[in-house]
Design a protein around this motif. Structure first.
Motif, PDB file in Angstrom:
ATOM      1  N   MET A 208     -17.649  12.590 -34.295  1.00 37.14           N
ATOM      2  CA  MET A 208     -17.345  13.763 -34.894  1.00 37.14           C
ATOM      3  C   MET A 208     -17.524  14.848 -33.459  1.00 37.14           C
ATOM      4  O   MET A 208     -18.442  14.608 -32.767  1.00 37.14           O
ATOM      5  N   GLN A 209     -16.550  15.770 -33.275  1.00 39.65           N
ATOM      6  CA  GLN A 209     -16.728  16.625 -32.062  1.00 39.65           C
ATOM      7  C   GLN A 209     -17.818  17.582 -32.568  1.00 39.65           C
ATOM      8  O   GLN A 209     -18.170  18.161 -33.687  1.00 39.65           O
ATOM      9  N   GLU A 210     -18.670  17.882 -31.285  1.00 37.13           N
ATOM     10  CA  GLU A 210     -19.913  18.939 -31.603  1.00 37.13           C
ATOM     11  C   GLU A 210     -19.221  20.222 -31.064  1.00 37.13           C
ATOM     12  O   GLU A 210     -18.381  20.415 -30.464  1.00 37.13           O
ATOM     13  N   ALA A 211     -19.888  21.355 -31.886  1.00 38.69           N
ATOM     14  CA  ALA A 211     -19.531  22.673 -31.881  1.00 38.69           C
ATOM     15  C   ALA A 211     -19.945  23.197 -30.549  1.00 38.69           C
ATOM     16  O   ALA A 211     -20.836  23.126 -29.982  1.00 38.69           O
ATOM     17  N   ILE A 212     -18.907  23.970 -29.951  1.00 42.86           N
ATOM     18  CA  ILE A 212     -19.151  24.874 -28.609  1.00 42.86           C
ATOM     19  C   ILE A 212     -20.205  25.930 -28.910  1.00 42.86           C
ATOM     20  O   ILE A 212     -21.056  26.370 -28.143  1.00 42.86           O
ATOM     21  N   LEU A 213     -20.193  26.385 -30.328  1.00 44.63           N
ATOM     22  CA  LEU A 213     -20.968  27.575 -30.717  1.00 44.63           C
ATOM     23  C   LEU A 213     -21.370  27.319 -32.055  1.00 44.63           C
ATOM     24  O   LEU A 213     -20.393  26.989 -32.903  1.00 44.63           O
ATOM     25  N   LYS A 214     -22.876  27.582 -32.290  1.00 42.51           N
ATOM     26  CA  LYS A 214     -23.396  27.303 -33.568  1.00 42.51           C
ATOM     27  C   LYS A 214     -24.262  28.573 -33.969  1.00 42.51           C
ATOM     28  O   LYS A 214     -25.304  28.749 -33.324  1.00 42.51           O
ATOM     29  N   ILE A 215     -24.225  29.304 -34.867  1.00 35.85           N
ATOM     30  CA  ILE A 215     -24.629  30.571 -35.165  1.00 35.85           C
ATOM     31  C   ILE A 215     -25.465  30.372 -36.618  1.00 35.85           C
ATOM     32  O   ILE A 215     -24.775  29.664 -37.359  1.00 35.85           O
ATOM     33  N   ASP A 216     -26.784  30.478 -36.409  1.00 34.44           N
ATOM     34  CA  ASP A 216     -27.757  30.251 -37.703  1.00 34.44           C
ATOM     35  C   ASP A 216     -28.557  31.433 -37.752  1.00 34.44           C
ATOM     36  O   ASP A 216     -29.365  31.923 -36.989  1.00 34.44           O
ATOM     37  N   GLY A 217     -28.334  32.273 -38.993  1.00 38.04           N
ATOM     38  CA  GLY A 217     -29.258  33.071 -39.541  1.00 38.04           C
ATOM     39  C   GLY A 217     -29.246  34.278 -38.714  1.00 38.04           C
ATOM     40  O   GLY A 217     -30.264  35.046 -38.731  1.00 38.04           O
ATOM     41  N   LEU A 218     -28.093  34.856 -38.018  1.00 42.22           N
ATOM     42  CA  LEU A 218     -28.102  35.714 -36.983  1.00 42.22           C
ATOM     43  C   LEU A 218     -28.445  37.203 -37.846  1.00 42.22           C
ATOM     44  O   LEU A 218     -27.503  37.380 -38.776  1.00 42.22           O
TER      45      LEU A 218
ATOM     46  N   PHE B 177     -15.300  25.287 -32.581  1.00 44.67           N
ATOM     47  CA  PHE B 177     -15.067  24.310 -31.866  1.00 44.67           C
ATOM     48  C   PHE B 177     -13.724  24.211 -30.795  1.00 44.67           C
ATOM     49  O   PHE B 177     -12.874  25.325 -31.004  1.00 44.67           O
ATOM     50  N   ALA B 178     -13.723  23.448 -30.008  1.00 52.05           N
ATOM     51  CA  ALA B 178     -12.869  23.647 -28.829  1.00 52.05           C
ATOM     52  C   ALA B 178     -11.407  23.310 -29.381  1.00 52.05           C
ATOM     53  O   ALA B 178     -11.540  22.465 -30.342  1.00 52.05           O
ATOM     54  N   GLY B 179     -10.609  23.948 -28.924  1.00 50.20           N
ATOM     55  CA  GLY B 179      -9.416  23.892 -29.416  1.00 50.20           C
ATOM     56  C   GLY B 179      -9.007  24.280 -30.810  1.00 50.20           C
ATOM     57  O   GLY B 179      -8.017  24.158 -31.543  1.00 50.20           O
TER      58      GLY B 179
ATOM     59  N   MET C 101     -12.060  29.656 -29.869  1.00 53.01           N
ATOM     60  CA  MET C 101     -11.809  31.068 -30.243  1.00 53.01           C
ATOM     61  C   MET C 101     -12.540  31.715 -31.462  1.00 53.01           C
ATOM     62  O   MET C 101     -12.616  30.920 -32.258  1.00 53.01           O
ATOM     63  N   LEU C 102     -13.242  32.789 -31.423  1.00 53.33           N
ATOM     64  CA  LEU C 102     -13.869  33.380 -32.696  1.00 53.33           C
ATOM     65  C   LEU C 102     -13.100  34.790 -32.671  1.00 53.33           C
ATOM     66  O   LEU C 102     -13.133  35.406 -31.533  1.00 53.33           O
ATOM     67  N   ALA C 103     -12.391  35.128 -33.734  1.00 57.19           N
ATOM     68  CA  ALA C 103     -11.571  36.225 -33.734  1.00 57.19           C
ATOM     69  C   ALA C 103     -11.570  37.038 -35.043  1.00 57.19           C
ATOM     70  O   ALA C 103     -11.961  36.550 -36.070  1.00 57.19           O
ATOM     71  N   ILE C 104     -11.509  38.487 -34.837  1.00 56.46           N
ATOM     72  CA  ILE C 104     -11.261  39.203 -35.961  1.00 56.46           C
ATOM     73  C   ILE C 104      -9.786  39.801 -35.890  1.00 56.46           C
ATOM     74  O   ILE C 104      -9.554  40.235 -34.837  1.00 56.46           O
TER      75      ILE C 104
END
Ligand SMILES: Nc1ncnc2c1ncn2[C@@H]1O[C@H](COP(=O)(O)OP(=O)(O)OP(=O)(O)O)[C@@H](O)[C@H]1O
Ligand SMILES: [Mg+2]
Length: 241
Positions: free
Chosen positions: A1-11, A35-37, A206-209
């Motif tokens: 399984m692909q690993e996350a590029i960004l992982k946010i926890d309890g921010l 995740f990438a892509g 991408m992380l988008a609003i």
């Protein structure tokens, strides 16, 4: 399984208003992965802390708590909530991109120079970077007569196009987007959607609003819903007199 590029926890992030002796929470217990892509969309009502999450990742805001674990191009992990300013500058230069809601640009630089700058910073020859900048400005329907003009006096929609072109030109590994199409017409919005789809296909994460729920449907692979933080303002202990 692909690993996350960004992982946010309890921010979480609170602002302390010293003069009023108050704490203003801006986001709480945020949990998400990118995740990438793939595109992860952040949704939630106004004031839920969506922009604050992006600013915490880019470290415009220093988080109050939690972890923001970023996996870089060498596969090593950095907690962006703890990283040094030097490390943040390095990541911004080489790996992170942020299309903010508003364009904050230096005066006296032409639109082409503003757009080309991230590529020049990464070592691309100035004339080649300017050529790519003109291609992107044309693609986003910025009238050619404006290309040599500083964007300070541009309309809201024109500024947003310059901002987008600047954010997309360098193909970051992780791209943060804060309502990138809020003031664009439908035809330009369609071009932006195509552009984001092609960038996604190249493997950019991408992380988008998005202002329009329809765009979440068209572009998002994952959706994360933020709830407004509880207790609008928490009073601190009264100061000893
Ligand atoms: N610099 C700051 N100082 C004090 N409070 C702030 C600051 N930045 C954000 N906040 C507060 O944090 C909360 C979340 O703001 P944020 O801009 O992240 O919301 P948002 O979900 O992006 O909203 P919108 O959909 O309206 O853009 C708001 O109540 C806001 O007033
Ligand atoms: Mg916002």
């Amino acid at each position: 399984m692909q690993e996350a590029i960004l992982k946010i926890d309890g921010l979480s992030k609170q602002f302390q208003l010293h003069d009023q002796n108050k704490l203003i929470p801006s986001c709480a217990q945020v949990q998400l992965e990118v995740f990438a892509g793939e595109l992860t969309a952040l949704v939630g009502p106004t004031g839920a802390g969506k922009s604050s999450v992006l600013k915490a990742i880019y470290r415009t805001y220093l988080p109050s708590g939690g972890r923001i674990v970023y996996r870089d191009a060498n596969d090593s992990l950095t907690d962006l909530a703890q990283a040094s300013e030097h490390r943040m500058l390095e990541l911004r230069k080489h790996e992170l991109g942020f299309v903010t809601q508003f364009l904050h640009c230096l005066p006296r630089k032409s639109a082409v120079e503003v757009v080309a700058e991230p590529l020049v910073t990464r070592g691309t020859r100035r004339d080649l970077a300017a050529e790519r900048a003109r291609e992107l400005l044309a693609l986003l329907n910025v009238p050619e007569r404006l290309w040599g003009v500083p964007p300070a006096t541009f309309s809201g929609g024109e500024k947003q196009r310059v901002n987008l072109a600047r954010g997309l030109i360098a193909r970051p590994r992780l791209l943060l987007l804060d309502e990138p199409t809020a003031s664009l017409d439908p035809a330009t919005t369609d071009r932006v959607v195509e552009l984001l789809q092609s960038i996604k296909a190249e493997g950019v994460a991408m992380l988008a609003i998005f202002h329009h729920p329809e765009l979440v449907e068209r572009l998002a692979d994952r959706v994360v819903k933020l709830k407004p933080p509880v207790a609008a303002a928490t009073l601190l202990e009264p100061l000893a007199s």
